[in-house]
Motif scaffolding. Structure first.
Motif, mmCIF file in Angstrom:
data_model
loop_
_atom_site.group_PDB
_atom_site.id
_atom_site.type_symbol
_atom_site.label_atom_id
_atom_site.label_comp_id
_atom_site.label_asym_id
_atom_site.label_seq_id
_atom_site.Cartn_x
_atom_site.Cartn_y
_atom_site.Cartn_z
ATOM 1 N N VAL A 199 -5.962 -9.342 -5.610
ATOM 2 C CA VAL A 199 -5.667 -8.555 -4.403
ATOM 3 C C VAL A 199 -6.026 -7.755 -3.905
ATOM 4 O O VAL A 199 -5.389 -6.788 -5.530
ATOM 5 N N ARG A 200 -6.758 -7.015 -3.587
ATOM 6 C CA ARG A 200 -7.340 -5.565 -3.315
ATOM 7 C C ARG A 200 -6.744 -5.339 -1.854
ATOM 8 O O ARG A 200 -7.532 -5.650 -1.747
ATOM 9 N N THR A 201 -6.227 -4.059 -2.282
ATOM 10 C CA THR A 201 -5.542 -3.178 -1.760
ATOM 11 C C THR A 201 -6.589 -1.706 -0.468
ATOM 12 O O THR A 201 -6.443 -1.233 -2.217
ATOM 13 N N TYR A 202 -7.705 -1.824 -0.236
ATOM 14 C CA TYR A 202 -8.268 -0.259 0.072
ATOM 15 C C TYR A 202 -7.530 0.620 0.905
ATOM 16 O O TYR A 202 -5.804 0.567 1.136
ATOM 17 N N ARG A 203 -7.476 2.165 0.538
ATOM 18 C CA ARG A 203 -6.754 3.147 1.132
ATOM 19 C C ARG A 203 -7.054 2.426 2.882
ATOM 20 O O ARG A 203 -7.794 2.140 3.204
ATOM 21 N N PRO A 204 -5.946 3.110 3.729
ATOM 22 C CA PRO A 204 -6.267 3.103 5.368
ATOM 23 C C PRO A 204 -8.093 3.652 5.432
ATOM 24 O O PRO A 204 -8.554 4.534 5.043
ATOM 25 N N ASP A 205 -8.422 3.175 6.267
ATOM 26 C CA ASP A 205 -9.811 3.272 7.042
ATOM 27 C C ASP A 205 -11.329 3.576 6.327
ATOM 28 O O ASP A 205 -12.132 3.911 6.173
ATOM 29 N N GLY A 231 -10.923 -13.810 0.805
ATOM 30 C CA GLY A 231 -10.913 -13.783 2.662
ATOM 31 C C GLY A 231 -10.788 -12.297 2.532
ATOM 32 O O GLY A 231 -9.901 -11.519 1.436
ATOM 33 N N ARG A 232 -10.581 -11.587 3.348
ATOM 34 C CA ARG A 232 -10.031 -10.423 3.914
ATOM 35 C C ARG A 232 -9.235 -10.197 5.076
ATOM 36 O O ARG A 232 -9.061 -10.765 5.983
ATOM 37 N N LEU A 233 -8.372 -9.433 5.235
ATOM 38 C CA LEU A 233 -7.452 -9.182 6.242
ATOM 39 C C LEU A 233 -6.923 -8.039 6.595
ATOM 40 O O LEU A 233 -6.862 -7.438 5.329
ATOM 41 N N ARG A 234 -6.091 -7.508 7.436
ATOM 42 C CA ARG A 234 -6.017 -5.984 8.191
ATOM 43 C C ARG A 234 -4.614 -5.890 7.933
ATOM 44 O O ARG A 234 -4.134 -6.923 8.670
ATOM 45 N N ILE A 235 -3.540 -5.362 7.543
ATOM 46 C CA ILE A 235 -2.286 -5.569 7.352
ATOM 47 C C ILE A 235 -2.005 -4.515 7.751
ATOM 48 O O ILE A 235 -1.908 -2.881 6.632
ATOM 49 N N GLY A 236 -2.194 -3.595 8.721
ATOM 50 C CA GLY A 236 -1.741 -2.330 10.213
ATOM 51 C C GLY A 236 -3.394 -2.074 9.494
ATOM 52 O O GLY A 236 -4.128 -2.127 10.149
ATOM 53 N N GLY A 237 -3.832 -0.274 8.948
ATOM 54 C CA GLY A 237 -4.963 0.069 8.860
ATOM 55 C C GLY A 237 -5.584 -0.246 7.497
ATOM 56 O O GLY A 237 -6.356 0.468 7.551
ATOM 57 N N LEU A 238 -4.470 -1.191 6.494
ATOM 58 C CA LEU A 238 -4.708 -1.484 5.668
ATOM 59 C C LEU A 238 -6.003 -2.170 5.476
ATOM 60 O O LEU A 238 -5.326 -3.456 6.198
ATOM 61 N N THR A 239 -7.134 -2.635 4.874
ATOM 62 C CA THR A 239 -8.054 -3.541 4.404
ATOM 63 C C THR A 239 -7.501 -4.642 3.544
ATOM 64 O O THR A 239 -7.533 -3.142 1.768
#
Length: 400
Positions: free
Chosen positions: A105-111, A188-196
């Motif tokens: 699971v890779r979490t990117y910083r907002p935007d 797969g890729r999903l949006r959680i709040g402002g995070l990708t």
């Protein structure tokens, strides 16, 4: 700056120093324990500074039976840019089995999308296959198997989120026992709040994965240290290609084969870049073996030591890679075959070949390939034009 345990396959420069020393084999004066402790400390300080939530698997994985006991969770990778943490990737499950279950699971910083193009899901799948090859020595193939696009739901903190999934079911690699067949790999890729958030898995369906925010990174940091230790031990058991018994080369055939494979790989990478994909070279050690055979033959025929042979072959391979990019005639034509033959003979024997001006122009261009500002780059451009002109003069003379 990127810190990860799996192979990075993108971002190669136009010329590859194919004979460079592998940093992993350079002796480190620190003990293994000291090195791992330093890595763990650096990772701890970095993820502690994260100013955005980081997600991981909280449910959905059933314990597997990996032969290496590689079950658990670990910090897999992170990247910083301009002193700012750009993304964090964690892994859960059985990293030592091609059957899984395994999820990263890779979490990117907002935007994050505003600053860079995020990897295509196909590339995320290929990154997972790179991991399996690097960690387990299993090559699941370079191309897609049976691909399908799915629409699934992944649960995050108890709430379902829609996600488009790219799934690739690879064909079994040669000789694989049926019971150990490679599991489908999906991303797969999903949006959680402002995070990708990008999720990749094998041996577990997307809908069976539940994500949640990570409150305590210590288990992941311990897992990273343990995994690095196991990978280092596995690497230490491998025999470097330089120390293997390899079939002897005949004449200049090793040089010709090395060039053919290198030019083909370079062309494939160029095509990937033009298509907007991550540039990748094929998995496997065939190129390393072919390189080593050519080095030994260069040492024997040219009476050079290893360093001299590596330098000569690096220049030779890059010479023809660049010539292939700048001309239409090098590949698949009689004059292209003649050019390859002359480059090889000049590299091995310093022969007075008909293309001698082009050979010397390349030596000058190759020596001056690095560094400098606009003035130096202008000189480099002129040197490149002289080199290409020398080859065109050679062609004109041959046809006349």
């Amino acid at each position: 700056m990127r810190h990860r345990m799996m192979r990075e396959s993108g971002g190669r420069p136009p010329e590859w120093n194919v004979g460079r020393t592998d940093p992993a084999r350079v002796p480190d004066p620190r003990s293994k324990e000291e090195r791992l402790a330093a890595v763990e400390d650096f990772s701890r300080r970095t993820v502690a500074a994260a100013d955005f939530p980081v997600y991981g698997v909280v449910a959905g994985l059933l314990r597997g039976g990996g032969a290496m006991g590689g079950w658990g969770e670990a910090l897999a990778a992170f990247e910083t840019s301009g002193g700012e943490l750009a993304w964090v990737e964690v892994q859960s499950g059985d990293w030592s089995s091609v059957a899984g279950p395994y999820v990263s699971v890779r979490t990117y910083r907002p935007d994050a999308e505003r600053g860079e193009d995020l990897p295509e899901l196909e590339d995320v799948v290929e990154d997972e296959r790179d991991r399996v090859y690097d960690h387990l020595g299993v090559d699941e193939g370079d191309g897609p198997g049976r691909v399908r696009a799915l629409r699934e739901w992944i649960t995050v903190d108890g709430e379902p989120y829609p996600v488009e999934v790219h799934e690739d079911r690879p064909v079994l690699w040669p000789g694989a026992p049926a019971a150990d067949g490679a599991a489908p790999v999906w991303a797969g890729r999903l949006r959680i709040g402002g995070l990708t958030v990008t999720v990749c898995g094998r041996g577990v369906p997307p809908g069976g994965v539940e994500l949640g925010g990570i409150a305590d990174f210590e288990p992941y940091l311990r897992g990273r240290a343990e995994l690095l230790g196991e990978l280092a031990a596995r690497r230490a058991r491998q025999v470097p290609v330089e120390e293997r018994e390899l079939p002897p080369a005949v004449g200049l055939e090793a040089h010709r084969e090395l060039i053919a494979q290198s030019v083909a790989a370079s062309a494939a990478v160029e095509a990937q870049v033009r298509a907007g994909r991550t540039p990748r070279r094929p998995r496997g050690d065939a190129y390393e073996v072919r390189w080593e055979v050519a080095v030994r033959q260069q040492m024997r025929l040219a009476t050079e030591n290893r360093e001299e042979a590596v330098t000569a072959l690096t220049a030779m391979v890059n010479h023809l890679n660049r010539l292939a990019r700048h001309t239409h005639w090098l590949i698949g034509t009689p004059e292209g075959g003649a050019a390859v033959e002359e480059v090889v003979r000049y590299t091995v024997f310093a022969s007075e070949v008909a293309s001698l001006p082009a050979q010397r122009a390349w030596e000058q261009l190759w020596r001056e390939r690095r560094g400098g500002g606009p003035e130096v780059w202008e000189e480099h451009r002129l040197a490149e034009q002289l080199w290409l002109s020398a080859w065109e003069q050679w062609r004109t003379t041959r046809s006349g």
